[in-house]
Design a protein around this motif. Sequence first.
Motif, PDB file in Angstrom:
ATOM      1  N   LEU A  24      17.320  -8.991  61.228  1.00 59.60           N
ATOM      2  CA  LEU A  24      16.310  -7.935  61.365  1.00 59.60           C
ATOM      3  C   LEU A  24      15.005  -8.492  61.926  1.00 59.60           C
ATOM      4  O   LEU A  24      14.373  -7.861  62.788  1.00 59.60           O
ATOM      5  CB  LEU A  24      16.074  -7.289  60.001  1.00 59.60           C
ATOM      6  CG  LEU A  24      15.332  -5.950  60.032  1.00 59.60           C
ATOM      7  CD1 LEU A  24      16.210  -4.878  60.639  1.00 59.60           C
ATOM      8  CD2 LEU A  24      14.899  -5.543  58.628  1.00 59.60           C
ATOM      9  N   LEU A  25      14.593  -9.662  61.471  1.00 59.91           N
ATOM     10  CA  LEU A  25      13.353 -10.260  61.978  1.00 59.91           C
ATOM     11  C   LEU A  25      13.485 -10.633  63.455  1.00 59.91           C
ATOM     12  O   LEU A  25      12.507 -10.557  64.210  1.00 59.91           O
ATOM     13  CB  LEU A  25      12.995 -11.495  61.148  1.00 59.91           C
ATOM     14  CG  LEU A  25      12.583 -11.228  59.693  1.00 59.91           C
ATOM     15  CD1 LEU A  25      12.295 -12.542  58.970  1.00 59.91           C
ATOM     16  CD2 LEU A  25      11.370 -10.301  59.621  1.00 59.91           C
ATOM     17  N   LYS A  26      14.679 -11.028  63.882  1.00 58.18           N
ATOM     18  CA  LYS A  26      14.896 -11.322  65.303  1.00 58.18           C
ATOM     19  C   LYS A  26      14.753 -10.055  66.141  1.00 58.18           C
ATOM     20  O   LYS A  26      14.162 -10.073  67.233  1.00 58.18           O
ATOM     21  CB  LYS A  26      16.271 -11.953  65.506  1.00 58.18           C
ATOM     22  CG  LYS A  26      16.371 -13.401  65.034  1.00 58.18           C
ATOM     23  CD  LYS A  26      17.761 -13.961  65.283  1.00 58.18           C
ATOM     24  CE  LYS A  26      17.850 -15.421  64.845  1.00 58.18           C
ATOM     25  NZ  LYS A  26      19.213 -15.985  65.049  1.00 58.18           N
ATOM     26  N   LYS A  27      15.295  -8.948  65.657  1.00 57.42           N
ATOM     27  CA  LYS A  27      15.162  -7.685  66.384  1.00 57.42           C
ATOM     28  C   LYS A  27      13.709  -7.227  66.424  1.00 57.42           C
ATOM     29  O   LYS A  27      13.274  -6.589  67.388  1.00 57.42           O
ATOM     30  CB  LYS A  27      16.039  -6.617  65.737  1.00 57.42           C
ATOM     31  CG  LYS A  27      17.528  -6.838  65.920  1.00 57.42           C
ATOM     32  CD  LYS A  27      18.340  -5.676  65.345  1.00 57.42           C
ATOM     33  CE  LYS A  27      19.823  -5.891  65.590  1.00 57.42           C
ATOM     34  NZ  LYS A  27      20.644  -4.762  65.067  1.00 57.42           N
ATOM     35  N   TRP A  28      12.977  -7.547  65.382  1.00 57.47           N
ATOM     36  CA  TRP A  28      11.561  -7.175  65.319  1.00 57.47           C
ATOM     37  C   TRP A  28      10.766  -7.914  66.390  1.00 57.47           C
ATOM     38  O   TRP A  28       9.834  -7.350  66.988  1.00 57.47           O
ATOM     39  CB  TRP A  28      11.042  -7.504  63.928  1.00 57.47           C
ATOM     40  CG  TRP A  28       9.665  -7.041  63.631  1.00 57.47           C
ATOM     41  CD1 TRP A  28       9.042  -5.929  64.089  1.00 57.47           C
ATOM     42  CD2 TRP A  28       8.729  -7.692  62.757  1.00 57.47           C
ATOM     43  NE1 TRP A  28       7.776  -5.830  63.562  1.00 57.47           N
ATOM     44  CE2 TRP A  28       7.564  -6.906  62.741  1.00 57.47           C
ATOM     45  CE3 TRP A  28       8.780  -8.850  61.983  1.00 57.47           C
ATOM     46  CZ2 TRP A  28       6.446  -7.249  61.984  1.00 57.47           C
ATOM     47  CZ3 TRP A  28       7.674  -9.190  61.222  1.00 57.47           C
ATOM     48  CH2 TRP A  28       6.522  -8.397  61.225  1.00 57.47           C
ATOM     49  N   ASN A  29      11.086  -9.163  66.624  1.00 59.36           N
ATOM     50  CA  ASN A  29      10.499  -9.953  67.712  1.00 59.36           C
ATOM     51  C   ASN A  29       8.983 -10.134  67.571  1.00 59.36           C
ATOM     52  O   ASN A  29       8.256 -10.155  68.562  1.00 59.36           O
ATOM     53  CB  ASN A  29      10.822  -9.310  69.076  1.00 59.36           C
ATOM     54  CG  ASN A  29      10.646 -10.288  70.222  1.00 59.36           C
ATOM     55  OD1 ASN A  29      10.832 -11.495  70.055  1.00 59.36           O
ATOM     56  ND2 ASN A  29      10.282  -9.770  71.386  1.00 59.36           N
ATOM     57  N   SER A  32       7.605 -16.115  65.845  1.00 59.83           N
ATOM     58  CA  SER A  32       8.040 -17.108  66.827  1.00 59.83           C
ATOM     59  C   SER A  32       9.362 -17.750  66.394  1.00 59.83           C
ATOM     60  O   SER A  32       9.788 -17.649  65.236  1.00 59.83           O
ATOM     61  CB  SER A  32       6.972 -18.189  66.990  1.00 59.83           C
ATOM     62  OG  SER A  32       6.867 -18.954  65.794  1.00 59.83           O
ATOM     63  N   ALA A  33      10.003 -18.437  67.338  1.00 61.09           N
ATOM     64  CA  ALA A  33      11.265 -19.123  67.036  1.00 61.09           C
ATOM     65  C   ALA A  33      11.064 -20.182  65.963  1.00 61.09           C
ATOM     66  O   ALA A  33      11.915 -20.355  65.077  1.00 61.09           O
ATOM     67  CB  ALA A  33      11.833 -19.743  68.314  1.00 61.09           C
ATOM     68  N   ASP A  34       9.933 -20.884  66.003  1.00 57.66           N
ATOM     69  CA  ASP A  34       9.654 -21.907  64.995  1.00 57.66           C
ATOM     70  C   ASP A  34       9.477 -21.289  63.610  1.00 57.66           C
ATOM     71  O   ASP A  34       9.939 -21.848  62.602  1.00 57.66           O
ATOM     72  CB  ASP A  34       8.403 -22.701  65.369  1.00 57.66           C
ATOM     73  CG  ASP A  34       8.635 -23.580  66.595  1.00 57.66           C
ATOM     74  OD1 ASP A  34       9.810 -23.863  66.903  1.00 57.66           O
ATOM     75  OD2 ASP A  34       7.639 -23.956  67.258  1.00 57.66           O
ATOM     76  N   GLN A  35       8.813 -20.143  63.562  1.00 55.96           N
ATOM     77  CA  GLN A  35       8.609 -19.473  62.279  1.00 55.96           C
ATOM     78  C   GLN A  35       9.940 -18.974  61.701  1.00 55.96           C
ATOM     79  O   GLN A  35      10.184 -19.077  60.501  1.00 55.96           O
ATOM     80  CB  GLN A  35       7.629 -18.316  62.441  1.00 55.96           C
ATOM     81  CG  GLN A  35       6.198 -18.771  62.674  1.00 55.96           C
ATOM     82  CD  GLN A  35       5.268 -17.623  63.027  1.00 55.96           C
ATOM     83  OE1 GLN A  35       5.692 -16.604  63.572  1.00 55.96           O
ATOM     84  NE2 GLN A  35       3.980 -17.789  62.703  1.00 55.96           N
ATOM     85  N   LEU A  36      10.810 -18.457  62.561  1.00 58.43           N
ATOM     86  CA  LEU A  36      12.110 -17.998  62.106  1.00 58.43           C
ATOM     87  C   LEU A  36      12.948 -19.165  61.569  1.00 58.43           C
ATOM     88  O   LEU A  36      13.654 -19.035  60.563  1.00 58.43           O
ATOM     89  CB  LEU A  36      12.853 -17.285  63.241  1.00 58.43           C
ATOM     90  CG  LEU A  36      12.286 -15.927  63.681  1.00 58.43           C
ATOM     91  CD1 LEU A  36      13.021 -15.414  64.921  1.00 58.43           C
ATOM     92  CD2 LEU A  36      12.406 -14.905  62.549  1.00 58.43           C
ATOM     93  N   CYS A  37      12.865 -20.280  62.249  1.00 55.48           N
ATOM     94  CA  CYS A  37      13.621 -21.463  61.807  1.00 55.48           C
ATOM     95  C   CYS A  37      13.074 -22.023  60.494  1.00 55.48           C
ATOM     96  O   CYS A  37      13.818 -22.634  59.714  1.00 55.48           O
ATOM     97  CB  CYS A  37      13.580 -22.542  62.882  1.00 55.48           C
ATOM     98  SG  CYS A  37      14.514 -22.124  64.371  1.00 55.48           S
TER      99      CYS A  37
END
Length: 347
Positions: A24-29, A32-37
């Motif tokens: 869901l957070l990826k779809k929200w966009n 950042s990629a670092d924060q998601l990781c």
Amino acid sequence: MDAQVRSVLRRVIQRIPNKNIENLLKKWNCLSADQLCALDYTRPKWMIVEQVTSFCEENRLNLKHITNLEMIYHIENPDKGVWHACQLTEAQGMDDAVGVDLTQFKEQFKAHLHGVVRHISIKIKKHEDEAIWIRIAWGDNFSKPNHLKPTYVVHHLHTSYVFISNLMAKHKIFLCQALVIATKHGSIKDGHLSTRSLTAMRELLLRRYQQVFPNAHSRILQERNTLPSHPCIGKEHSEHEEMRYQMSCEAFGHGPTPKLETAVYRLETRYRGNGNHTLSDREEFFRGVVRFSSSSLLDSLRHCVASGMAEGPVTPLLSAITQRGRNYFVITDKGPGVSSQASAQRA
């Protein structure tokens, strides 16, 4: 972010199962990629909430971004909450009704609501399946919009159906007026259909399930796998079994059916027996409520008819669920109907 924005964000994240948060957070966009990781989705939910909140504050996200995340959550999980169906009527002209596009709908819908409600927040999003999702946070002349209790509306352009969740009675007239104006119809009426599954509601009203129509030449669905029977009695029972199965599918559909969970029948009838004058002379109606419940009501009813547990032909009181697209009925001496007074109380 202020306290209200943080509250909305926390409520959304807390509703999402840990295994679905990343997607869901990826779809929200908005992260950042670092924060998601950096997020560890195996940690307790409260720790994930605090970390996501920290990232949102770091990125200076505002209420607009957070409500967008909430809409994504609801679109991805349409079977949450209680949904009520309404139907638009009296189209102002076939050409006009068909010609309503999204831009025109947005402009007229927002213009009307902003004109009658001083403090209101409206967000409209078009989904891949052509559904228009609307999020409305209501306020009034003295208070700002309450983003913790928004109303959700789903409408498929070029259809007459509208699906509404979490609408307070005092806001109903404003929403109905806006829908009627934006879709170029004359009025809107209660559909007498409510369920926790928006998916089931749309499948039923938009006929997105396999319907079976009466066929004088073939009483059985050829694709059905029948169980082998004893050779001496197979012929005797096969015709009855085929007929029951055909009737059940004509009434409730074949294959996967819309997963309605309830059907309610309100009784307002008089006693018709001859043996009890005290009851037969009674002027008042006998009142009561009959409620059918199942995890998949149409499947259960179909099985009852097909297996012989319920006699055929299927009573119109049950087949009306699919034929009329309702699960709330009032039974009177004149037959099944819908009580406007009862509907108003339910709304």
